[in-house]
Design a protein around this motif. Structure first.
Motif, PDB file in Angstrom:
ATOM      1  N   ILE A 120       0.866  -1.170   0.000  1.00  0.00           N
ATOM      2  CA  ILE A 120       0.000   0.000   0.000  1.00  0.00           C
ATOM      3  C   ILE A 120       0.904   1.222   0.000  1.00  0.00           C
ATOM      4  O   ILE A 120       1.706   1.416   0.905  1.00  0.00           O
ATOM      5  N   GLY A 121       0.771   2.044  -1.025  1.00  0.00           N
ATOM      6  CA  GLY A 121       1.624   3.214  -1.137  1.00  0.00           C
ATOM      7  C   GLY A 121       0.854   4.498  -0.905  1.00  0.00           C
ATOM      8  O   GLY A 121       0.146   4.979  -1.796  1.00  0.00           O
ATOM      9  N   VAL A 122       0.958   5.033   0.296  1.00  0.00           N
ATOM     10  CA  VAL A 122       0.310   6.308   0.621  1.00  0.00           C
ATOM     11  C   VAL A 122       1.322   7.430   0.432  1.00  0.00           C
ATOM     12  O   VAL A 122       2.471   7.318   0.849  1.00  0.00           O
ATOM     13  N   ASN A 123       0.888   8.505  -0.212  1.00  0.00           N
ATOM     14  CA  ASN A 123       1.784   9.598  -0.563  1.00  0.00           C
ATOM     15  C   ASN A 123       1.119  10.916  -0.201  1.00  0.00           C
ATOM     16  O   ASN A 123      -0.091  11.088  -0.395  1.00  0.00           O
ATOM     17  N   SER A 124       1.911  11.853   0.308  1.00  0.00           N
ATOM     18  CA  SER A 124       1.345  13.151   0.718  1.00  0.00           C
ATOM     19  C   SER A 124       0.713  13.899  -0.447  1.00  0.00           C
ATOM     20  O   SER A 124      -0.148  14.752  -0.242  1.00  0.00           O
ATOM     21  N   GLY A 125       1.123  13.579  -1.670  1.00  0.00           N
ATOM     22  CA  GLY A 125       0.569  14.273  -2.830  1.00  0.00           C
ATOM     23  C   GLY A 125      -0.711  13.673  -3.358  1.00  0.00           C
ATOM     24  O   GLY A 125      -1.294  14.203  -4.309  1.00  0.00           O
ATOM     25  N   SER A 126      -1.168  12.560  -2.766  1.00  0.00           N
ATOM     26  CA  SER A 126      -2.368  11.901  -3.300  1.00  0.00           C
ATOM     27  C   SER A 126      -3.333  11.474  -2.198  1.00  0.00           C
ATOM     28  O   SER A 126      -3.954  10.415  -2.285  1.00  0.00           O
ATOM     29  N   LEU A 127      -3.450  12.293  -1.164  1.00  0.00           N
ATOM     30  CA  LEU A 127      -4.397  11.993  -0.084  1.00  0.00           C
ATOM     31  C   LEU A 127      -5.833  12.081  -0.579  1.00  0.00           C
ATOM     32  O   LEU A 127      -6.164  12.913  -1.447  1.00  0.00           O
ATOM     33  N   GLU A 128      -6.707  11.245  -0.040  1.00  0.00           N
ATOM     34  CA  GLU A 128      -8.119  11.300  -0.374  1.00  0.00           C
ATOM     35  C   GLU A 128      -8.686  12.681  -0.011  1.00  0.00           C
ATOM     36  O   GLU A 128      -8.294  13.283   0.991  1.00  0.00           O
ATOM     37  N   LYS A 129      -9.615  13.165  -0.815  1.00  0.00           N
ATOM     38  CA  LYS A 129     -10.140  14.514  -0.624  1.00  0.00           C
ATOM     39  C   LYS A 129     -10.799  14.699   0.735  1.00  0.00           C
ATOM     40  O   LYS A 129     -10.629  15.737   1.390  1.00  0.00           O
ATOM     41  N   ILE A 144       0.597  -7.765   3.445  1.00  0.00           N
ATOM     42  CA  ILE A 144       0.632  -6.322   3.172  1.00  0.00           C
ATOM     43  C   ILE A 144       1.930  -5.707   3.672  1.00  0.00           C
ATOM     44  O   ILE A 144       2.432  -6.040   4.741  1.00  0.00           O
ATOM     45  N   ILE A 145       2.458  -4.791   2.867  1.00  0.00           N
ATOM     46  CA  ILE A 145       3.576  -3.932   3.254  1.00  0.00           C
ATOM     47  C   ILE A 145       3.089  -2.504   3.046  1.00  0.00           C
ATOM     48  O   ILE A 145       2.344  -2.230   2.099  1.00  0.00           O
ATOM     49  N   ILE A 146       3.485  -1.585   3.909  1.00  0.00           N
ATOM     50  CA  ILE A 146       2.964  -0.217   3.832  1.00  0.00           C
ATOM     51  C   ILE A 146       4.090   0.796   3.706  1.00  0.00           C
ATOM     52  O   ILE A 146       5.100   0.714   4.405  1.00  0.00           O
ATOM     53  N   LYS A 164       0.247   1.362  15.320  1.00  0.00           N
ATOM     54  CA  LYS A 164      -1.117   0.941  14.988  1.00  0.00           C
ATOM     55  C   LYS A 164      -1.187  -0.369  14.203  1.00  0.00           C
ATOM     56  O   LYS A 164      -2.228  -1.038  14.198  1.00  0.00           O
ATOM     57  N   VAL A 165      -0.118  -0.729  13.507  1.00  0.00           N
ATOM     58  CA  VAL A 165      -0.131  -1.946  12.694  1.00  0.00           C
ATOM     59  C   VAL A 165       1.155  -2.735  12.919  1.00  0.00           C
ATOM     60  O   VAL A 165       2.153  -2.193  13.404  1.00  0.00           O
ATOM     61  N   ASP A 166       1.102  -4.017  12.565  1.00  0.00           N
ATOM     62  CA  ASP A 166       2.314  -4.826  12.641  1.00  0.00           C
ATOM     63  C   ASP A 166       2.776  -5.270  11.253  1.00  0.00           C
ATOM     64  O   ASP A 166       3.560  -6.206  11.116  1.00  0.00           O
ATOM     65  N   TYR A 167       2.277  -4.598  10.234  1.00  0.00           N
ATOM     66  CA  TYR A 167       2.733  -4.894   8.877  1.00  0.00           C
ATOM     67  C   TYR A 167       4.132  -4.313   8.650  1.00  0.00           C
ATOM     68  O   TYR A 167       4.486  -3.279   9.236  1.00  0.00           O
ATOM     69  N   PRO A 168       4.946  -4.953   7.807  1.00  0.00           N
ATOM     70  CA  PRO A 168       6.268  -4.394   7.494  1.00  0.00           C
ATOM     71  C   PRO A 168       6.144  -3.007   6.879  1.00  0.00           C
ATOM     72  O   PRO A 168       5.197  -2.730   6.126  1.00  0.00           O
ATOM     73  N   LEU A 169       7.110  -2.154   7.185  1.00  0.00           N
ATOM     74  CA  LEU A 169       7.082  -0.775   6.699  1.00  0.00           C
ATOM     75  C   LEU A 169       8.213  -0.528   5.709  1.00  0.00           C
ATOM     76  O   LEU A 169       9.372  -0.850   5.966  1.00  0.00           O
ATOM     77  N   HIS A 170       7.839   0.055   4.593  1.00  0.00           N
ATOM     78  CA  HIS A 170       8.770   0.453   3.531  1.00  0.00           C
ATOM     79  C   HIS A 170       9.062   1.939   3.742  1.00  0.00           C
ATOM     80  O   HIS A 170       8.169   2.773   3.620  1.00  0.00           O
ATOM     81  N   LEU A 171      10.307   2.263   4.082  1.00  0.00           N
ATOM     82  CA  LEU A 171      10.673   3.644   4.399  1.00  0.00           C
ATOM     83  C   LEU A 171      11.169   4.410   3.177  1.00  0.00           C
ATOM     84  O   LEU A 171      11.869   3.857   2.327  1.00  0.00           O
TER      85      LEU A 171
END
Length: 349
Positions: free
Chosen positions: A128-137, A170-172, A192-199
């Motif tokens: 899951i790739g969350v990016n500051s430039g593409s936050l939900e409205k 899942i990796i976040i 909040k989660v125990d999924y691996p984190l991609h920094l």
């Protein structure tokens, strides 16, 4: 430093999270529709130390090209997909090891479940790739601007979409171009989660600025025990991303492979071409896998003592130089012989 424990996720022939090592990855900047160019770049990245390679899949031609790329690459290949679930389907069919999407923009819950089922069948994890430039409205309106809390809420929302599809490989990633926002976002998410984190610091910039920002953001979090895989995002040759990433891992104690290189700053006592010599040594040893510390010092008076923790090193004077091991002088040579003599001694180690 105690590493935050996360789930262990299998990605092709490697692992992310749990007790596995922190991996270094990069993304190609070739046209994925050109398989030969993309293969050549991934192979060059592998030589530099890349452990996971991501490629952009903007259209079906690029997705089809994966069928010619993935069988020839021994490290995991990740498909980067935006919006079109059909590109993800074709990429899965063509042998990728991991899928990078934002579930919230991939086309509805039925499409998410379809991809989740396909990935489950083939043991392909999803980042899951969350990016500051593409936050939900609605999230952006709720917080008024990009904040760590907003980024984390977006990540959790996307995790829940995959949870609903009974998918948890899942990796976040939760990236921002602002270093402090990025760091605080990962800190909050790791609780909040125990999924691996991609920094990563997204859009970090050019080689100089981007390396500094990434070193602070990625290195700072790794030093707090947060992070399972990293990508240094630079505007430039992707090989520089791998070089910077490996140095960050060395500096934070996560990588015990390759030369640790130290050199002193020049000062008024320096009587040799210290800058030139240091660059020569660093270039000559860039691909070495020996786990040793090498020092290049500019002062024969203080050099050996200041670098006594180095396994081997040199210190220059007026036309001459010393070679030392663990602070003890073993040879005296001319300035012209310093570099070849040092490299010869390193070869013996």
């Amino acid at each position: 430093m105690e590493r935050v424990q996360t789930r262990k996720i299998k990605v092709g022939n490697t692992f992310i999270g749990g007790d596995s090592k922190v991996t270094v990855q990069s993304m190609t900047n070739t046209d994925t529709r050109d398989p030969e160019a993309t293969l050549a770049q991934i192979r060059a990245l592998m030589v530099a130390g890349c452990e996971i390679a991501r490629v952009a899949v903007p259209d079906m031609e690029a997705a089809d090209a994966l069928a010619r790329i993935t069988p020839l690459i021994p490290i995991p290949v990740v498909a980067d997909i935006h919006f079109d679930y059909r590109l993800a389907i074709r990429s899965i069919e063509n042998g990728i090891s991991k899928l990078r999407i934002n579930p919230g923009n991939i086309g509805g819950r039925d499409k998410i479940r379809l991809l989740a089922d396909m990935c489950s069948e083939k043991s392909i994890p999803i980042r899951i790739g969350v990016n500051s430039g593409s936050l939900e409205k609605d999230i952006l309106e709720k917080y008024g601007k990009v904040t760590p809390e907003a980024l984390v809420e977006s990540a959790i929302r996307n995790v829940e979409l995959l949870d609903e599809a009974n998918f948890n490989d899942i990796i976040i990633s939760i990236k921002s171009s602002d270093v402090l926002t990025m760091m605080e976002s990962y800190r909050l998410l790791s609780k909040k989660v125990d999924y691996p984190l991609h920094l990563g610091v997204t859009e970090a910039g050019t080689l100089w600025r981007g390396t500094i920002k990434s070193s602070i953001g990625i290195g700072g979090l790794l030093s707090e025990g947060i992070g399972d895989t990293i990508r240094v995002s630079l505007t430039g040759d992707p090989i520089e991303e791998i070089k910077a990433g490996r140095e960050i891992l060395k500096a934070t104690g996560h990588l015990k492979e390759g030369i640790e290189f130290v050199s002193c700053p020049t000062c008024g006592r320096t009587q040799i071409d210290l800058i030139g010599i240091a660059n020569q040594v660093e270039e000559a040893l860039k691909d070495s896998k020996k786990h040793i510390k090498v020092a290049v010092m500019g002062c024969v008076v203080n050099g050996p003592g200041e670098a006594r923790e180095a396994d081997i090193g040199i210190a220059g004077g007026n036309g001459v130089g010393l070679i030392f091991k663990k602070g003890m002088i073993i040879r005296k040579v001319s300035e012209a012989e310093l570099v070849p003599a040092l490299l010869a001694e390193i070869e013996k180690l």
